[in-house]
Scaffold this active site. Sequence first.
Site, PDB file in Angstrom:
ATOM      1  N   CYS A  37       0.822  -1.215   0.000  1.00 21.34           N
ATOM      2  CA  CYS A  37       0.000   0.000   0.000  1.00 21.34           C
ATOM      3  C   CYS A  37       0.858   1.268   0.000  1.00 21.34           C
ATOM      4  CB  CYS A  37      -0.909   0.017   1.230  1.00 21.34           C
ATOM      5  SG  CYS A  37      -1.892  -1.463   1.468  1.00 21.34           S
ATOM      6  N   ASP A  69      -2.243  -3.925   7.875  1.00 25.38           N
ATOM      7  CA  ASP A  69      -3.370  -4.711   8.358  1.00 25.38           C
ATOM      8  C   ASP A  69      -3.364  -6.109   7.740  1.00 25.38           C
ATOM      9  OD1 ASP A  69      -4.138  -2.455   9.674  1.00 25.38           O
ATOM     10  OD2 ASP A  69      -5.955  -2.098   8.523  1.00 25.38           O
ATOM     11  N   CYS A 110      -2.849   3.578   3.137  1.00 24.80           N
ATOM     12  CA  CYS A 110      -3.420   2.384   3.756  1.00 24.80           C
ATOM     13  C   CYS A 110      -4.447   2.825   4.796  1.00 24.80           C
ATOM     14  CB  CYS A 110      -2.316   1.530   4.379  1.00 24.80           C
ATOM     15  SG  CYS A 110      -2.835  -0.144   4.783  1.00 24.80           S
ATOM     16  N   ASP A 111      -5.173   1.861   5.330  1.00 21.27           N
ATOM     17  CA  ASP A 111      -6.366   2.157   6.123  1.00 21.27           C
ATOM     18  C   ASP A 111      -6.171   3.226   7.190  1.00 21.27           C
ATOM     19  OD1 ASP A 111      -7.042  -0.008   4.642  1.00 21.27           O
ATOM     20  OD2 ASP A 111      -7.958  -1.130   6.262  1.00 21.27           O
ATOM     21  N   LYS A 112      -5.147   3.088   8.023  1.00 21.83           N
ATOM     22  CA  LYS A 112      -4.996   3.983   9.178  1.00 21.83           C
ATOM     23  C   LYS A 112      -4.184   5.225   8.834  1.00 21.83           C
ATOM     24  CE  LYS A 112      -7.187   0.692  10.941  1.00 21.83           C
ATOM     25  NZ  LYS A 112      -7.016  -0.203   9.785  1.00 21.83           N
ATOM     26  N   CYS A 182      -5.555  -1.978  -1.241  1.00 20.00           N
ATOM     27  CA  CYS A 182      -6.438  -3.093  -1.617  1.00 20.00           C
ATOM     28  C   CYS A 182      -7.552  -2.616  -2.549  1.00 20.00           C
ATOM     29  CB  CYS A 182      -7.020  -3.737  -0.379  1.00 20.00           C
ATOM     30  SG  CYS A 182      -5.755  -4.417   0.729  1.00 20.00           S
ATOM     31  N   GLU A 433      -9.386  -6.047  13.726  1.00 19.86           N
ATOM     32  CA  GLU A 433     -10.335  -6.406  12.673  1.00 19.86           C
ATOM     33  C   GLU A 433     -10.443  -7.923  12.582  1.00 19.86           C
ATOM     34  OE1 GLU A 433      -9.679  -2.621   9.643  1.00 19.86           O
ATOM     35  OE2 GLU A 433      -8.892  -4.590   9.100  1.00 19.86           O
ATOM     36  N   SER A 459     -12.863  -5.708   8.890  1.00 26.17           N
ATOM     37  CA  SER A 459     -12.165  -5.126   7.752  1.00 26.17           C
ATOM     38  C   SER A 459     -13.161  -4.619   6.722  1.00 26.17           C
ATOM     39  CB  SER A 459     -11.272  -6.191   7.116  1.00 26.17           C
ATOM     40  OG  SER A 459     -10.887  -5.822   5.818  1.00 26.17           O
TER      41      SER A 459
END
EC number: 4.2.1.9
Length: 546
Positions: A37, A69, A110-112, A182, A433, A459
């Site tokens: 990512c 993650d 990325c997510d965070k 992703c 998650e 997730s």
Amino acid sequence: MERAPSRAMLHAVGFNDEDFKKPQVGVASTWAMVTPCNMHINGLADDAAKGVNAAGGKGVIFNTITISDGISMGTEGMKYSLTSREVIADSIETVVGCQGFDGVVAIGGCDKNMPGCMIALARLNRPAIFVYGGTILSGCHKQRKLDVISVFEAVGARANNQIDDDELHAIESKAIPGAGSCGGMYTANTMASAIEAMGMSLPNSSAQAAISTDKKKDCEDAGKAVLKLLELDIKPRDIMTRKAFENAITVVIALGGSTNAVLHLLAMAHSANVDLKLNDFTEIGKRVPMVADLKPSGKYSMGELIEIGGIQPLMKILLDAGLLHGDCLTVTGKTLAENLADVAPYPDDQDVIHSLDNAIKKDSHLVVLHGNLASEGAVAKITGKEGLGFTGTARVFDSEEDSMASILSGSIKEGDVLVIRYEGPKGGPGMREMLAPTSAIMGRGLGDKVAFITDGRFSGGTHGFVVGHITPEAFQGGAIAIVEDGDTITIDSVKNELRLHLDDEVIQQRLANWKQPKPRYTRGVLSKYAKLVSSASEGAVTDKTS
């Protein structure tokens, strides 16, 4: 003259005398080689600094952390995931505050990273812009498109002997071909879309491949745009208003986005001093349909949405229908309506985005539940494909690992409601998650036959009948702490209810006998996080004063 020592330090990193007359813009890079990512973001940071310099500023690149993650999922390491959001926010605030930068470009992939960047920008409140690192391209195996979720679900299929080791390895080897986040409407693409809808990134920033000329140009343009924001004196909190958050929520719902958006938008609103509550998602969800046929519950990837124009045409549709606030200011210096004025519609032959009158779901897939199991709320992701309600028998686990062992052994049966507790912000700590168990359930063919509830998270790649963010969490003495094997639980997305079928007297007796377990961590970052973090219903923030 008293700043001569400071200038001397900066001469060493490449400043010349003329640079001291220019606005200094920090470029916060989340580059790291721990995940695809973010593996390319050092190059994007260079592009952003180039844009700053071309517009008459002085770009200064600095780094913050990222975690993966996807790699840590299902392990103790995942407890650091949500924790990293706060570390990222704190570190960006620390560097920019210390160095006194005039403006900021923050690049997350990325997510965070993304909410971490946004929390910092809101706290600092100096001219700033966010850039999304971009989405990954799909993998391919036997003419089937793959992503990381394909691998998680293949694990369940292997456990059920539907595929062999060679097939699992082939999927593993081909699922992730290179850099980028992703590829479905998972948390990364959800948050990128929300931030664009909020007006804090340039139009189309959310809908570009990680490795593309469009993304390089996006970064350069962002660097130039910060200088314009400085000139106009437009700051993040001028953009991140209550109406802007409503726009972000509207777009997340229309796209069928991740439940994590609820947690992150609440946290971002807290940092921007915007009064946003869990039930606001319910109110907005009553009037906004889900129209995107995107993974994980749908069939298309983010790359296919990019091919038809990204989210800008969708936002134009929503604006024309009166579902977006067009008067919101954005980082272009223009309003949302002005940005969308000349946006072309989607091609006639596409079916990634449905029309509003032919929606996949007529209202929100993000359902906020209350009831005797979640007096402060819980968040479900219900697209309608799973049905609108589920009643089943509790199978209780005090950790994700215990639940995973039961799933892979085949002991979970049709009609079970898996209860995974002590995984909340304080109890985990870190609110892991649950992608590994939900994917294993899908891989075993039980996706529409069992349900999950947890005080942890799910997730953005999760689909099925799942309820997370249950508050109060088990560690705080919430009712989820006293559920026992064999209890009956109902999830009702029509009544927005999560109910344990026990008399109040029985629940109170069980709670009276309950004892809080000892903290799992007593030193280090997870210990500090557990002591500071607020409830998931408040965004799981660490700087709440009361």
